[in-house]
Scaffold this active site. Sequence first.
Site, PDB file in Angstrom:
ATOM      1  N   TYR A  89      24.953  41.303  33.455  1.00 58.97           N
ATOM      2  CA  TYR A  89      23.863  41.800  34.293  1.00 58.97           C
ATOM      3  C   TYR A  89      23.263  40.661  35.110  1.00 58.97           C
ATOM      4  O   TYR A  89      23.001  40.811  36.296  1.00 58.97           O
ATOM      5  CB  TYR A  89      22.763  42.454  33.444  1.00 58.97           C
ATOM      6  CG  TYR A  89      23.179  43.739  32.776  1.00 58.97           C
ATOM      7  CD1 TYR A  89      23.261  44.931  33.486  1.00 58.97           C
ATOM      8  CD2 TYR A  89      23.481  43.768  31.419  1.00 58.97           C
ATOM      9  CE1 TYR A  89      23.638  46.115  32.865  1.00 58.97           C
ATOM     10  CE2 TYR A  89      23.853  44.950  30.788  1.00 58.97           C
ATOM     11  CZ  TYR A  89      23.933  46.117  31.516  1.00 58.97           C
ATOM     12  OH  TYR A  89      24.301  47.279  30.900  1.00 58.97           O
ATOM     13  N   ASN A 148      24.026  55.616  37.691  1.00 56.49           N
ATOM     14  CA  ASN A 148      25.383  55.896  38.168  1.00 56.49           C
ATOM     15  C   ASN A 148      25.827  57.275  37.691  1.00 56.49           C
ATOM     16  O   ASN A 148      25.961  57.512  36.498  1.00 56.49           O
ATOM     17  CB  ASN A 148      26.328  54.806  37.648  1.00 56.49           C
ATOM     18  CG  ASN A 148      27.778  55.089  37.917  1.00 56.49           C
ATOM     19  OD1 ASN A 148      28.133  55.879  38.789  1.00 56.49           O
ATOM     20  ND2 ASN A 148      28.633  54.426  37.161  1.00 56.49           N
ATOM     21  N   CYS A 173      30.558  51.212  35.426  1.00 56.33           N
ATOM     22  CA  CYS A 173      29.375  50.533  34.893  1.00 56.33           C
ATOM     23  C   CYS A 173      29.628  50.009  33.480  1.00 56.33           C
ATOM     24  O   CYS A 173      28.914  49.116  33.021  1.00 56.33           O
ATOM     25  CB  CYS A 173      28.165  51.452  34.927  1.00 56.33           C
ATOM     26  SG  CYS A 173      28.426  53.055  34.171  1.00 56.33           S
ATOM     27  N   HIS A 174      30.654  50.516  32.804  1.00 54.45           N
ATOM     28  CA  HIS A 174      30.975  50.015  31.462  1.00 54.45           C
ATOM     29  C   HIS A 174      31.461  48.569  31.505  1.00 54.45           C
ATOM     30  O   HIS A 174      31.482  47.905  30.474  1.00 54.45           O
ATOM     31  CB  HIS A 174      32.027  50.915  30.784  1.00 54.45           C
ATOM     32  CG  HIS A 174      33.320  50.994  31.511  1.00 54.45           C
ATOM     33  ND1 HIS A 174      33.524  51.844  32.577  1.00 54.45           N
ATOM     34  CD2 HIS A 174      34.484  50.324  31.321  1.00 54.45           C
ATOM     35  CE1 HIS A 174      34.764  51.698  33.012  1.00 54.45           C
ATOM     36  NE2 HIS A 174      35.362  50.779  32.271  1.00 54.45           N
ATOM     37  N   GLU A 177      40.960  49.083  28.671  1.00 55.44           N
ATOM     38  CA  GLU A 177      41.256  48.314  29.878  1.00 55.44           C
ATOM     39  C   GLU A 177      41.767  46.913  29.577  1.00 55.44           C
ATOM     40  O   GLU A 177      42.059  46.151  30.502  1.00 55.44           O
ATOM     41  CB  GLU A 177      40.012  48.254  30.759  1.00 55.44           C
ATOM     42  CG  GLU A 177      39.632  49.616  31.304  1.00 55.44           C
ATOM     43  CD  GLU A 177      38.417  49.583  32.215  1.00 55.44           C
ATOM     44  OE1 GLU A 177      37.778  48.503  32.355  1.00 55.44           O
ATOM     45  OE2 GLU A 177      38.113  50.631  32.795  1.00 55.44           O
TER      46      GLU A 177
END
Length: 159
Positions: A94, A115, A123-124, A154
Amino acid sequence: MSSGGGYAVMAAPFGAVLLRAEGGILAGIDLLPEAKPPVKPQTPELQEAQRQLQCYFDDPAWPFALPLPVQGTLFQRRVWQALRAIPTGEVRRYGDLSRYLGSAPRAVAGACKANGFPLIVPCHRVVSGTGLGGFCGRLEGPYLEIKRWLLRHEGYDGV
């Protein structure tokens, strides 16, 4: 159901995904931590969104190509654009995003919370300086397990 609107529910490895459409365009995505009965998409935009989400679940590097409505404040749109630039398998903090955008970490977190298209606007992939951070507006509970699952899916091994 009116033409160009409605919803669909699809199974996901972490529970389910609710897709909403309005006016012939995808209007929102909700990630659900529990399995729900599937609801078949009845409109082209929901069918395409479900197809692309399934491609993402099969291959986390899938490049989403779905038109999204213009919404949010100018700042939120800047944050969401920055989120879409984070490569699969990587995260940003952040604080790093806030410095890049000339803002504050809480403002970035607020934009992430607002979002309406998680996964497409990833956003994850934003974490705190001391850990996982929040997800879907929550700091604990099953939504953080979804965030962990997405990051592992991912290829990010820092969770």
